[in-house]
Design a protein around this motif. Structure first.
Motif, PDB file in Angstrom:
ATOM      1  N   VAL A  15      21.693  -9.754 -20.292  1.00 15.34           N
ATOM      2  CA  VAL A  15      22.577  -9.692 -21.381  1.00 15.34           C
ATOM      3  C   VAL A  15      21.886  -9.934 -22.484  1.00 15.34           C
ATOM      4  CG1 VAL A  15      24.288 -10.807 -22.744  1.00 15.34           C
ATOM      5  CG2 VAL A  15      24.741 -10.176 -20.384  1.00 15.34           C
ATOM      6  N   PRO A  16      20.778 -11.056 -22.559  1.00 14.37           N
ATOM      7  CA  PRO A  16      19.961 -11.341 -23.686  1.00 14.37           C
ATOM      8  C   PRO A  16      19.193 -10.048 -24.231  1.00 14.37           C
ATOM      9  CG  PRO A  16      19.777 -13.169 -22.139  1.00 14.37           C
ATOM     10  CD  PRO A  16      20.591 -12.044 -21.391  1.00 14.37           C
ATOM     11  N   ALA A  17      18.651  -9.262 -23.114  1.00 12.62           N
ATOM     12  CA  ALA A  17      17.986  -8.075 -23.647  1.00 12.62           C
ATOM     13  C   ALA A  17      18.940  -7.097 -24.232  1.00 12.62           C
ATOM     14  CB  ALA A  17      17.134  -7.502 -22.797  1.00 12.62           C
ATOM     15  N   LEU A  18      20.019  -6.956 -23.634  1.00 10.86           N
ATOM     16  CA  LEU A  18      21.061  -6.024 -24.139  1.00 10.86           C
ATOM     17  C   LEU A  18      21.472  -6.362 -25.708  1.00 10.86           C
ATOM     18  CD1 LEU A  18      23.316  -5.253 -21.243  1.00 10.86           C
ATOM     19  CD2 LEU A  18      21.297  -4.027 -22.005  1.00 10.86           C
ATOM     20  N   LEU A  19      21.700  -7.674 -25.971  1.00 15.86           N
ATOM     21  CA  LEU A  19      21.897  -7.834 -27.242  1.00 15.86           C
ATOM     22  C   LEU A  19      20.862  -7.850 -28.238  1.00 15.86           C
ATOM     23  CD1 LEU A  19      24.365 -11.054 -26.352  1.00 15.86           C
ATOM     24  CD2 LEU A  19      25.116  -8.789 -27.224  1.00 15.86           C
ATOM     25  N   ASP A  20      19.639  -8.351 -27.866  1.00 10.90           N
ATOM     26  CA  ASP A  20      18.426  -8.089 -28.712  1.00 10.90           C
ATOM     27  C   ASP A  20      18.104  -6.594 -28.981  1.00 10.90           C
ATOM     28  OD1 ASP A  20      16.037  -9.426 -29.826  1.00 10.90           O
ATOM     29  OD2 ASP A  20      15.057  -7.960 -28.695  1.00 10.90           O
ATOM     30  N   GLY A  21      18.332  -5.782 -27.902  1.00  9.66           N
ATOM     31  CA  GLY A  21      18.097  -4.473 -28.318  1.00  9.66           C
ATOM     32  C   GLY A  21      19.209  -3.855 -29.319  1.00  9.66           C
ATOM     33  N   LEU A  22      20.333  -4.413 -29.024  1.00  7.91           N
ATOM     34  CA  LEU A  22      21.603  -3.663 -29.881  1.00  7.91           C
ATOM     35  C   LEU A  22      21.405  -4.145 -31.416  1.00  7.91           C
ATOM     36  CD1 LEU A  22      24.964  -4.239 -28.441  1.00  7.91           C
ATOM     37  CD2 LEU A  22      23.566  -2.077 -28.529  1.00  7.91           C
ATOM     38  N   LYS A  23      20.851  -5.267 -31.541  1.00  4.66           N
ATOM     39  CA  LYS A  23      20.604  -5.740 -33.169  1.00  4.66           C
ATOM     40  C   LYS A  23      19.503  -4.893 -33.819  1.00  4.66           C
ATOM     41  CE  LYS A  23      21.734 -10.599 -32.165  1.00  4.66           C
ATOM     42  NZ  LYS A  23      20.845 -11.946 -31.697  1.00  4.66           N
ATOM     43  N   ARG A  24      18.538  -4.603 -32.915  1.00  2.00           N
ATOM     44  CA  ARG A  24      17.595  -3.941 -33.370  1.00  2.00           C
ATOM     45  C   ARG A  24      18.061  -2.386 -33.525  1.00  2.00           C
ATOM     46  NH1 ARG A  24      12.304  -5.788 -32.598  1.00  2.00           N
ATOM     47  NH2 ARG A  24      12.510  -7.977 -31.968  1.00  2.00           N
ATOM     48  N   LEU A  25      19.097  -1.953 -33.020  1.00  2.00           N
ATOM     49  CA  LEU A  25      19.519  -0.570 -32.845  1.00  2.00           C
ATOM     50  C   LEU A  25      20.739  -0.385 -33.890  1.00  2.00           C
ATOM     51  CD1 LEU A  25      19.412   0.532 -28.873  1.00  2.00           C
ATOM     52  CD2 LEU A  25      17.996   1.309 -30.790  1.00  2.00           C
ATOM     53  N   GLU A  26      21.149  -1.709 -34.323  1.00  2.00           N
ATOM     54  CA  GLU A  26      22.507  -1.360 -35.333  1.00  2.00           C
ATOM     55  C   GLU A  26      21.990  -0.300 -36.465  1.00  2.00           C
ATOM     56  OE1 GLU A  26      23.644  -5.266 -36.578  1.00  2.00           O
ATOM     57  OE2 GLU A  26      25.834  -4.773 -36.185  1.00  2.00           O
ATOM     58  N   TYR A  27      20.909  -0.137 -36.824  1.00  2.00           N
ATOM     59  CA  TYR A  27      20.469   0.747 -37.811  1.00  2.00           C
ATOM     60  C   TYR A  27      21.197   2.337 -37.725  1.00  2.00           C
ATOM     61  CZ  TYR A  27      16.949   2.952 -35.297  1.00  2.00           C
ATOM     62  OH  TYR A  27      16.126   3.650 -34.332  1.00  2.00           O
ATOM     63  N   ARG A  28      21.375   2.507 -36.273  1.00  2.00           N
ATOM     64  CA  ARG A  28      21.742   3.773 -35.826  1.00  2.00           C
ATOM     65  C   ARG A  28      23.232   4.023 -35.965  1.00  2.00           C
ATOM     66  NH1 ARG A  28      17.620   6.229 -32.778  1.00  2.00           N
ATOM     67  NH2 ARG A  28      18.885   7.918 -32.074  1.00  2.00           N
ATOM     68  N   GLY A  29      23.870   3.189 -36.285  1.00  2.00           N
ATOM     69  CA  GLY A  29      25.407   3.406 -36.311  1.00  2.00           C
ATOM     70  C   GLY A  29      25.977   1.645 -36.226  1.00  2.00           C
ATOM     71  N   TYR A  30      27.236   1.496 -36.853  1.00  2.00           N
ATOM     72  CA  TYR A  30      27.604   0.115 -36.742  1.00  2.00           C
ATOM     73  C   TYR A  30      29.184   0.374 -36.774  1.00  2.00           C
ATOM     74  CZ  TYR A  30      26.061   1.282 -41.468  1.00  2.00           C
ATOM     75  OH  TYR A  30      25.440   1.810 -42.569  1.00  2.00           O
ATOM     76  N   ASP A  31      29.887   1.249 -36.508  1.00  2.00           N
ATOM     77  CA  ASP A  31      31.284   1.310 -36.548  1.00  2.00           C
ATOM     78  C   ASP A  31      31.919   0.405 -35.305  1.00  2.00           C
ATOM     79  OD1 ASP A  31      31.131   3.432 -38.252  1.00  2.00           O
ATOM     80  OD2 ASP A  31      31.004   4.900 -36.816  1.00  2.00           O
ATOM     81  N   SER A  32      31.189   0.402 -34.218  1.00  2.00           N
ATOM     82  CA  SER A  32      31.691  -0.688 -33.154  1.00  2.00           C
ATOM     83  C   SER A  32      30.456  -0.635 -32.200  1.00  2.00           C
ATOM     84  CB  SER A  32      32.852   0.072 -32.454  1.00  2.00           C
ATOM     85  OG  SER A  32      32.461   1.229 -31.870  1.00  2.00           O
ATOM     86  N   CYS A  33      30.870  -1.581 -31.196  1.00  2.00           N
ATOM     87  CA  CYS A  33      29.620  -1.980 -30.294  1.00  2.00           C
ATOM     88  C   CYS A  33      30.193  -2.484 -28.902  1.00  2.00           C
ATOM     89  CB  CYS A  33      28.639  -2.779 -31.055  1.00  2.00           C
ATOM     90  SG  CYS A  33      29.115  -4.380 -31.609  1.00  2.00           S
ATOM     91  N   GLY A  34      29.511  -2.646 -27.829  1.00  2.00           N
ATOM     92  CA  GLY A  34      29.978  -2.857 -26.799  1.00  2.00           C
ATOM     93  C   GLY A  34      28.788  -3.229 -25.563  1.00  2.00           C
ATOM     94  N   VAL A  35      29.389  -4.100 -24.630  1.00  2.00           N
ATOM     95  CA  VAL A  35      28.347  -4.209 -23.552  1.00  2.00           C
ATOM     96  C   VAL A  35      29.119  -4.225 -22.084  1.00  2.00           C
ATOM     97  CG1 VAL A  35      28.528  -6.512 -24.032  1.00  2.00           C
ATOM     98  CG2 VAL A  35      26.535  -5.972 -22.738  1.00  2.00           C
ATOM     99  N   ALA A  36      28.613  -3.671 -21.196  1.00  2.00           N
ATOM    100  CA  ALA A  36      29.285  -3.861 -19.806  1.00  2.00           C
ATOM    101  C   ALA A  36      28.097  -4.294 -18.816  1.00  2.00           C
ATOM    102  CB  ALA A  36      29.735  -2.591 -19.378  1.00  2.00           C
ATOM    103  N   VAL A  37      28.385  -5.156 -18.001  1.00  2.00           N
ATOM    104  CA  VAL A  37      27.304  -5.619 -16.839  1.00  2.00           C
ATOM    105  C   VAL A  37      28.313  -5.572 -15.635  1.00  2.00           C
ATOM    106  CG1 VAL A  37      26.196  -7.344 -18.349  1.00  2.00           C
ATOM    107  CG2 VAL A  37      27.980  -7.927 -17.171  1.00  2.00           C
ATOM    108  N   LEU A  38      27.279  -5.528 -14.485  1.00  2.00           N
ATOM    109  CA  LEU A  38      27.932  -5.454 -13.231  1.00  2.00           C
ATOM    110  C   LEU A  38      28.023  -6.841 -12.605  1.00  2.00           C
ATOM    111  CD1 LEU A  38      26.218  -2.096 -11.652  1.00  2.00           C
ATOM    112  CD2 LEU A  38      28.758  -2.558 -12.520  1.00  2.00           C
TER     113      LEU A  38
END
Ligand code: F6R
Length: 606
Positions: A15-38
């Motif tokens: 989860v920390p890696a996913l959130l860190d990556g998403l923050k860095r990718l927010e420039y690509r779009g920010y209409d909504s966001c989400g995460v799923a884990v198994l």
């Protein structure tokens, strides 16, 4: 557009890696966001219409945990921003997908999946992928994704997880970027390297048609023919420039103020003024070039329009600046001796990449990318490249990428001018001295910020504005208007000042601010006449005047005095003042400066 990040972590939470990556990718779009884990009981997913920061709080509150997961930040294409359309997108609570790109045959696929009994709950093309993978799944996620991918037409980068294979993520790409990251804590997938810079030390650039199988401690890549292939691992080196906000309020503000450094770093790449500066082995590789064709979009197109004047005047060479999305559909007639120059900050802009490929397909063989990202698709598609040294540009509105593109294009004009014997050694030396002194000149424009804030306070309540320029400063008027509208939502248009009387003058009233670049160049007297035409109609003028223009402030005319005329490089000074103006108008109007509505930093869809 859209950013994806995914991974399988070794003995820890992903989860920390996913959130860190998403923050860095927010420039690509920010209409909504989400995460799923198994998790042991099945997949768990959190999605929000808010930003990644809010997602992070939701994830914490829900104690979301697990070693395998996928995450997404969206720029809507199919379906409005809504939770139902936010990724990850599921099929039967078993398969979950995140996707960047556009599936062109989604309607036909949807029909056939509906016939098979699949129910659709979103308006996205991505849901087709989820159901398609589900329909092919027979206990091996790699096989299911590979088979499903073969049925997709269009562009995509996807990451897929399956409830029944808890330590596995499959990624696939065609047309949209996707990298694999390898680090001590696990293996990852992301839309770009930057997203993984905290967690990965090695990066693999997947090729079109590749499908990657990430399991804990194991990576396998299949090519489009289904053969196992080995792709080279590149070490991550963060491009110069700090990606943290530091003391600044916004990334755009920081990036405007980084320009002296970015320009100096780009100029410092000059070792010799010949073709090797642009990545060729042969210093005379451009000897047959007698025509330059520049391709780009938005701000990158305006750098091409500015440089067109340099190529013509300095190098005596024909130059064309084409909007990539138009050029790619024209019946372009190739011309021997043409150097095709795609210009792009991100290097991933779909239209620019397609325009480059189109030029190549009709026989243009000499291609030189001017780009800020060394590993991007446009660089890889080109024969040669000049990598601008702007460092990461996070704010959606391009600033330091633009000025460094201009430095690169100016160097190219000098190189061609020298090769064509249009420049004496003395002239070359003078141009290089001007380039070397440019960072200080830009600093002196930045020092005018208090006066620019004064203008911003007057403009903040306006509905419309006109920006005018002539010659090399006409593209700067276009760029100024683009900056203003995209971040402050104030409607602005750029015009060549001489064109005003052919129509737009009808708009000029007291309510219409007219903002003008007045460099002390050969067109100054003509421009002064244009200013008179505006004043005579009650128009309110805001003039950026070079110190030596002898223009005086008067009733209805505000002046900010810039340094003395800076010759061919003058556009780089005027544009910095306009960037600050747009920035401060936006701040005063309370818009989201770094993430303006409806936009994204990297436009990887057509
Ligand atoms: C405006 C802006 C855009 C980009 C355009 C091309 O501030 O940033 O107009 O210039 O989307 O992007 P690149 O340069 O990445 O190809």
């Amino acid at each position: 557009m859209c950013g994806i990040v995914a991974g399988v972590a070794l003995q820890r939470s992903i989860v920390p890696a996913l959130l860190d990556g998403l923050k860095r990718l927010e420039y690509r779009g920010y209409d909504s966001c989400g995460v799923a884990v198994l998790q042991a009981g099945g997949p768990r997913c959190i999605r929000t219409l808010a930003r990644v920061e809010a997602l992070e709080s939701d994830v914490r509150a829900a104690n979301l945990d697990g070693s395998t997961g996928i995450a997404h930040t969206r720029w809507a294409t199919h379906g409005v921003p809504a939770i139902a359309n936010a990724h990850p997108i599921f099929s039967h609570d078993q398969i979950a997908v995140v996707h960047n790109g556009i599936i062109e045959n989604h309607e036909a696929l949807r029909e056939s999946l509906v016939e098979q009994g699949y129910e659709f709950v979103s308006q996205t093309d991505t849901e087709v992928i989820a159901h398609l993978v589900h329909s092919h799944y027979e206990g091996d996620l790699l096989a299911a994704v590979f088979d499903a991918a073969r049925m997709l037409q269009g562009a995509y980068a996807i990451a897929v997880i399956c409830k029944d294979e808890p330590q596995r993520v499959i990624g696939a790409r065609q047309g949209s970027p996707l990298v694999v990251g390898l680090g001590p804590d696990g293996a990852f997938l992301a839309s770009d390297t930057f997203a993984l810079s905290t967690y990965a030390s090695g990066i693999i650039y997947l090729e079109d048609g590749d499908v990657a199988d990430l399991r804990s401690g194991n990576l396998r890549i299949l090519n489009s023919a289904g053969e196992t292939v080995v792709r080279g691992v590149n070490q991550i080196t963060e491009q110069g420039g700090d990606s943290e906000l530091g003391a600044y309020r916004h990334y755009m503000q920081k990036e405007i103020f980084e320009q002296p450094l970015a320009v100096a770093r780009t100029f410092s790449m000059v070792r010799s003024l010949d073709a090797t500066l642009f990545g060729t082995v042969d210093p005379n590789a451009f000897s047959g070039v007698d025509n330059v064709l520049m391709l780009g979009c938005g701000t990158s197109h305006y750098s091409a329009l500015t440089a067109r004047g340099w190529f013509e005047t300095i190098a005596g060479i024909r130059a064309h600046a084409e909007i990539a999305s138009e050029y790619r559909y024209r019946d372009y007639v190739p011309q021997r001796g043409t150097l095709v120059v795609p210009i792009s900050q991100s290097g991933e802009t779909a239209d620019t990449l397609a325009a480059l490929r189109y030029a190549q397909s009709v026989g243009e063989a000499l291609t030189l990318a001017i780009c800020n990202v060394a590993t991007s698709a446009i660089v890889r598609q080109s024969n040669w490249a000049f990598i601008t040294q702007a460092g990461p540009e996070i704010g959606v509105a391009s600033t330091k990428a633009f000025t460094t593109q201009l430095v690169a294009l100016f160097l190219l004009a000098l190189t061609l001018g020298r090769q064509r014997a249009r420049l004496s050694a003395g002239q070359v030396a003078k141009h290089l001295r001007d380039l070397a002194a440019l960072p200080d000149a830009i600093r002196s424009v930045l020092a005018r910020e208090p006066q620019i804030i004064g203008w911003a306070q007057e403009l903040r309540r306006k509905e419309h504005a006109l920006f005018l320029g002539r010659g090399l400063h006409y593209p700067i008027a276009l760029e100024a208007a683009l900056k203003m509208k995209e971040i402050s939502y104030l409607h602005a248009e750029g015009y060549p000042a001489g064109e005003l009387k052919h129509g737009p003058l009808a708009l000029v009233t007291e309510a219409m601010p007219v903002i003008v670049s007045a460099p002390n160049d050969c067109l100054l007297d003509k421009l002064k006449a244009n200013l008179q035409e505006i004043s005579a109609r009650g128009g309110k003028l805001y003039v950026l005047a070079d110190a030596n223009t002898r223009l005086q402030a008067a009733e209805g005319m505000r002046i900010i005095r810039l340094p003395d005329y800076y010759g061919f490089l003058s556009p780089l000074l005027h544009v910095v003042a306009y960037q600050l103006l747009a920035y401060h108008v936006a701040c005063l109007r309370g818009t989201d400066v770094d993430k303006p509505r409806n936009l994204a930093k990297s436009v990887t869809v057509e």
